[in-house]
Write an enzyme that holds these catalytic residues in place. Structure first.
Site, PDB file in Angstrom:
ATOM      1  N   GLU A 173       0.724  -1.179  -0.152  1.00  0.00           N
ATOM      2  CA  GLU A 173       0.002  -0.123   0.016  1.00  0.00           C
ATOM      3  C   GLU A 173       0.567   1.483  -0.151  1.00  0.00           C
ATOM      4  OE1 GLU A 173      -2.692  -0.300   3.338  1.00  0.00           O
ATOM      5  OE2 GLU A 173      -3.961  -2.185   2.438  1.00  0.00           O
ATOM      6  N   GLU A 353      -5.453  -8.374   0.834  1.00  0.00           N
ATOM      7  CA  GLU A 353      -6.434  -8.154   2.052  1.00  0.00           C
ATOM      8  C   GLU A 353      -7.592  -8.132   1.789  1.00  0.00           C
ATOM      9  OE1 GLU A 353      -4.576  -5.075   4.451  1.00  0.00           O
ATOM     10  OE2 GLU A 353      -2.562  -5.739   3.967  1.00  0.00           O
TER      11      GLU A 353
HETATM   12  O1  IFM Z   1      -4.456  -2.930   9.232  1.00  0.00           O
HETATM   13  C1  IFM Z   1      -4.074  -2.747   7.974  1.00  0.00           C
HETATM   14  C2  IFM Z   1      -2.921  -3.089   7.047  1.00  0.00           C
HETATM   15  O2  IFM Z   1      -1.794  -2.958   7.838  1.00  0.00           O
HETATM   16  C3  IFM Z   1      -2.963  -2.484   5.872  1.00  0.00           C
HETATM   17  N1  IFM Z   1      -4.098  -2.560   4.913  1.00  0.00           N
HETATM   18  C4  IFM Z   1      -5.319  -2.022   5.845  1.00  0.00           C
HETATM   19  C5  IFM Z   1      -5.563  -2.919   7.237  1.00  0.00           C
HETATM   20  C6  IFM Z   1      -6.780  -2.509   7.986  1.00  0.00           C
HETATM   21  O3  IFM Z   1      -6.893  -1.149   8.094  1.00  0.00           O
END
Ligand code: IFM
EC number: 3.2.1.21
Length: 450
Positions: A173, A353
């Site tokens: 990210e 994710e």
């Molecule tokens: O916890 C975070 C993760 O570290 C990166 N993506 C989003 C998740 C939720 O906010």
């Protein structure tokens, strides 16, 4: 109504589709200054008064470093194919360059070997935000030199672990690092400059491309990729103003990454909008960034509704939200995936994710009956299956997260885990969603391989 998790119809996903769970180093490891580990920018940021909602930090987190074997067994008990984790750069190379920590590398060797011994594929991310503080004092990601340090770090990890990793991601990210960390100041390192954020974005992408080149030159065996957070930018109304703003935000949030990675150029609209804040770059940078990707990772949580009238609140519109206040909208997930494939012809793509924070009270029976999370996962996995059916080359899906953990500026109050962590005792207890996920994978495998 109680509904369990179904992954259906089974044949729409490739039979080698990978199901996993994900975490990151700073959010779970603890052992913040043991065995010569260096400080990261998040160790420092947590000490800033007011930076973290509950005043907490990552010093203990889930104490994963000291509970490695228990956590490996926990991951195995979920019946997943893969575990996505990140490597803490300051744990393995405390200064961000120069000497390596044998203890730090040894920890990740034990993690990787423990996964392989349990038949679980290790998916490693090199940078999930915890930059060595020493590098921050030298300019951090605003300094071009950090990109070169990152390449050295990536090469060192590949030398040590490369033959055993199933996948390597450079960054997690970059938008969050650049924008939340350098423009909005709500994540480490807490800066508030649009020009700094733009330069950071460029150096992150550049370091990704240079690292891919170097790792391949060194004979990489693990497939190489990058993980992007993607929220579709949807106009609140059909008005020209809302549509134009949504398109521009799409330029800054999505195309800013996908265009250079997959097309070798920055999008004109976002570049023009940055004006004097546009990043400085060298003539060969765009070619360096656009290295072929073995795979792309997409993190999806919610959509972003864009209104020229100001911030748009899903709650005020009666829409369902998670504990983060993020709207629950699986249809936008499906729309995002199909649109990205239409526009870019995606390489093999992992959902690296997806998940939700929910209040998760522990019930009288000592368990967490997180039906809301099961519903979230069910509807979002269905969106993935639908997108795969329509031709999006989806190769795997990782739930965020294996267990409750340090949710950055929100501290420990927001729980994303399918395993509950009691922060007083550090006991781990699988929630109903953990069992539902495991059972769904078991049923899916029977169907997919029938
Ligand atoms: O916890 C975070 C993760 O570290 C990166 N993506 C989003 C998740 C939720 O906010």
């Amino acid at each position: 109504m109680t509904m369990t998790l179904h992954i259906d119809p089974t044949h729409l996903l490739r039979p080698d589709f990978i199901w996993g769970v994900a975490t990151s180093a700073f959010q779970i490891e603890g052992a913040a200054d043991e065995d010569g580990k260096g400080e990261s920018i998040w160790d420092v940021f947590c000490r800033q008064p007011g930076a973290i909602a509950d005043g907490s930090d990552g010093r203990i987190a889930c104490d994963h470093v000291h509970r490695l074997d228990e956590d490996l067994d926990l991951i195995a008990s979920l019946g997943v194919d893969a575990y996505r984790f990140s490597i803490s750069w300051p744990r393995v190379q405390p200064q961000g360059w120069g000497p390596w920590s044998e203890e730090g590398l040894g920890f990740y060797e034990r993690l990787v070997d423990g996964l392989l011994a349990r038949g679980i594929r290790p998916f490693a991310t090199l940078n999930h935000w915890d930059l060595p503080q020493v590098l921050q004092t030298q300019g951090g990601w605003m300094a071009r030199d950090t990109a070169h340090r990152f390449v050295d770090y990536a090469r060192g990890i590949q030398r040590c672990l490369g033959d055993r990793l199933a996948s390597i991601a450079t960054h997690n990210e970059p938008w969050v690092i650049a924008i939340l960390g350098h423009e909005k100041g709500i994540f480490a390192p807490g800066l508030t400059s649009r020009a700094a954020a733009a330069q950071v974005n460029h150096h992150l992408l550049l370091s990704h491309g240079l690292a891919l080149q170097a790792l391949r030159a060194d004979g990489a065996s693990a497939p190489l990729g990058i993980v992007l957070n993607m929220s579709p930018q949807e106009p609140a109304t059909d008005s020209p103003a809302d549509r134009a703003l949504a398109r521009l935000q799409d330029g800054h949030g999505l195309r800013w990454y996908l265009d250079p990675l997959l097309r070798g150029r920055y999008p004109d609209d976002a570049w023009t909008d940055l004006g004097r804040d546009a990043p400085r770059m060298e003539a060969t940078d765009l070619a360096a960034i656009a290295q072929p990707l073995d795979w792309l990772g997409i993190n999806y949580y919610t959509r972003n509704v864009v209104s020229s009238a100001g911030p748009w609140d899903p709650v005020a519109h009666g829409l369902p939200v998670t504990d983060m206040g993020w709207e629950i909208c699986p249809d936008s997930f499906h729309a995002l995936l199909t649109r990205l494939h239409r526009d870019y012809a995606l390489p093999p793509t992992f959902i690296t994710e997806n998940g939700g924070a929910f209040p998760d009270p522990v019930q009288a029976d000592g368990l967490v009956h997180d039906q809301d999370r099961i519903d979230y996962l069910r509807t979002h996995i269905a969106a993935v299956v639908r997108a795969a059916q329509e031709g999006v080359p989806l190769a795997g899906y990782f739930v965020w997260s294996l267990m409750d953990n340090f949710e950055w500026a929100s501290g420990y109050a927001k729980r994303f885990g399918i395993v509950h962590v009691d922060y007083a005792t550090l006991a781990r207890t699988p929630k109903a969603s953990a069992r539902a996920y495991r059972d769904a994978l078991t049923r899916w495998r029977v169907g997919a391989r029938a």
